[in-house]
Design an enzyme around this catalytic site. Structure first.
Site, mmCIF file in Angstrom:
data_model
loop_
_atom_site.group_PDB
_atom_site.id
_atom_site.type_symbol
_atom_site.label_atom_id
_atom_site.label_comp_id
_atom_site.label_asym_id
_atom_site.label_seq_id
_atom_site.Cartn_x
_atom_site.Cartn_y
_atom_site.Cartn_z
ATOM 1 N N ASN A 121 -52.582 -20.194 12.566
ATOM 2 C CA ASN A 121 -53.324 -19.078 12.107
ATOM 3 C C ASN A 121 -54.354 -19.650 11.215
ATOM 4 O O ASN A 121 -54.140 -20.420 10.326
ATOM 5 C CB ASN A 121 -52.368 -18.328 11.068
ATOM 6 C CG ASN A 121 -53.042 -17.388 10.009
ATOM 7 O OD1 ASN A 121 -54.432 -16.956 9.970
ATOM 8 N ND2 ASN A 121 -52.236 -17.086 9.159
ATOM 9 N N LYS B 109 -56.666 -18.892 9.494
ATOM 10 C CA LYS B 109 -57.418 -17.916 8.294
ATOM 11 C C LYS B 109 -58.743 -18.087 8.180
ATOM 12 O O LYS B 109 -59.326 -17.978 9.239
ATOM 13 C CB LYS B 109 -56.669 -18.487 7.143
ATOM 14 C CG LYS B 109 -54.997 -18.624 6.991
ATOM 15 C CD LYS B 109 -54.348 -18.975 5.842
ATOM 16 C CE LYS B 109 -53.062 -18.989 6.248
ATOM 17 N NZ LYS B 109 -51.846 -19.373 5.217
ATOM 18 N N HIS C 139 -50.001 -10.036 7.494
ATOM 19 C CA HIS C 139 -49.580 -11.405 6.837
ATOM 20 C C HIS C 139 -49.703 -11.105 5.213
ATOM 21 O O HIS C 139 -50.417 -10.165 4.771
ATOM 22 C CB HIS C 139 -50.981 -12.380 7.125
ATOM 23 C CG HIS C 139 -50.571 -13.631 6.817
ATOM 24 N ND1 HIS C 139 -50.922 -14.164 5.518
ATOM 25 C CD2 HIS C 139 -50.223 -14.756 7.489
ATOM 26 C CE1 HIS C 139 -50.731 -15.224 5.280
ATOM 27 N NE2 HIS C 139 -50.234 -15.749 6.594
ATOM 28 N N GLU D 212 -50.999 -12.589 2.964
ATOM 29 C CA GLU D 212 -52.349 -12.382 2.379
ATOM 30 C C GLU D 212 -53.227 -11.198 2.357
ATOM 31 O O GLU D 212 -53.814 -10.909 1.571
ATOM 32 C CB GLU D 212 -53.140 -13.918 2.719
ATOM 33 C CG GLU D 212 -52.717 -15.031 2.380
ATOM 34 C CD GLU D 212 -52.736 -16.210 3.145
ATOM 35 O OE1 GLU D 212 -53.955 -16.244 4.101
ATOM 36 O OE2 GLU D 212 -52.226 -17.314 2.768
ATOM 37 N N GLU E 168 -42.085 -15.458 6.810
ATOM 38 C CA GLU E 168 -43.049 -16.067 6.021
ATOM 39 C C GLU E 168 -42.513 -16.025 4.519
ATOM 40 O O GLU E 168 -43.329 -15.094 4.093
ATOM 41 C CB GLU E 168 -44.752 -16.239 6.363
ATOM 42 C CG GLU E 168 -44.900 -16.338 7.852
ATOM 43 C CD GLU E 168 -46.221 -16.655 7.642
ATOM 44 O OE1 GLU E 168 -46.671 -17.805 8.242
ATOM 45 O OE2 GLU E 168 -47.238 -15.931 7.335
ATOM 46 N N GLY F 191 -48.766 -22.499 2.092
ATOM 47 C CA GLY F 191 -49.681 -23.515 1.584
ATOM 48 C C GLY F 191 -49.126 -24.126 0.435
ATOM 49 O O GLY F 191 -49.930 -24.612 -0.318
ATOM 50 N N SER G 119 -45.441 -23.576 5.464
ATOM 51 C CA SER G 119 -45.622 -25.032 5.258
ATOM 52 C C SER G 119 -44.919 -25.983 6.377
ATOM 53 O O SER G 119 -44.283 -26.890 6.115
ATOM 54 C CB SER G 119 -44.916 -25.624 3.996
ATOM 55 O OG SER G 119 -45.754 -24.991 2.754
#
Ligand code: PGA
Length: 243
Positions: A8, A10, A91, A93, A158, A164, A203
């Site tokens: 991904n 992003k 996702h 985000e 996730e 991250g 991660s």
């Protein structure tokens, strides 16, 4: 079934990096199935660079409808036409930055499936929810409401607090969550529930990939930061168990 390693990107990357990245992936002989999910403007270039290869291409979002007056949105039909086989949906985000609801994600997943794409639907708890002992309940609720009837695709677990941050859940926590997800899928989706791949994301790096990918019911990884360099992405894929 080989592990699925999905990258991904992003909101990262640029056109001038596509050729070398695609070439590096094409030159490798990974034990895993690779999927690259770059930003929308790079999809067509990637589709050309990956043509006639086994490497999958995915987008990071789509609209639920096949076309229409939806400024700024992109339909699954068009993604399919430019060469995508996959689309990441829900996702964390997007849930946080765009307020995407479970119902909206279910609509997008239905649109993706209707267009011939394989949806990769993301679920995962926040740190506060895990600390409160609610992680499995939160994820079960997300599954119940963000998968349309007859869903067939991929799930990515996730935990939001692992994305991250360099932190990952313990092996025991990942194993417990993936078992809970499998049980929920089997109950919810009599047709596909037993075989839907469940990826872990958050991660994943070259140095922890092998141990994460060896856990029961971990069918692969959704990789953010470490997917941006082809060498790291391939090192993660090399950690997949042999089939
Ligand atoms: P990360 O991101 O690998 O950078 O933690 C994973 C993701 O958000 O899909």
């Amino acid at each position: 079934m080989p592990s699925i390693i999905a990258g991904n990107w992003k909101m990262n990357g640029n056109l001038d990096g596509v050729g070398a990245y695609a070439e590096a992936l094409r030159a490798a002989q990974p034990k895993a199935s690779l999927i690259v999910c770059p930003p929308f403007p790079l999809l067509a270039a990637f589709a050309a660079a990956l043509a006639e290869s086994e490497i999958g291409l995915g987008a990071q979002d789509c609209h639920a409808r096949p076309s229409g007056a939806h400024t700024g949105d992109v339909s699954a039909v068009l993604l399919r036409a430019v060469g995508c086989g996959y689309v990441i949906l829900g996702h964390s985000e997007r849930r946080a930055d765009h307020g995407e609801s479970n119902a909206e994600i279910a609509g997008k997943a239905a649109g993706a499936i209707a267009a011939g794409l394989v949806p990769i639907v993301c679920v995962g708890e926040s740190e506060a929810q895990r600390d409160a002992g609610e992680a499995e309940d939160v994820v079960r609720t997300q599954l119940r409401h963000s998968l349309p009837a007859g869903f067939d695709g991929v799930i990515a677990y996730e935990p939001v607090w692992a994305i991250g941050t360099g932190r990952t859940p313990s092996a025991a926590d990942i194993t417990a969550m993936h078992a809970a997800i499998r049980a929920a899928l089997v109950e919810q989706l009599p047709e596909a529930g037993a075989r839907i791949p469940i990826l872990y994301g958050g991660s994943v790096k070259p140095d922890n990939a092998a141990s994460l990918l060896a856990l029961p019911e971990v069918g692969g990884a959704l990789v953010g930061g470490a997917s941006l360099k082809a060498a790291d992405f391939l090192a993660i894929a090399a950690g997949a168990p042999s089939v």
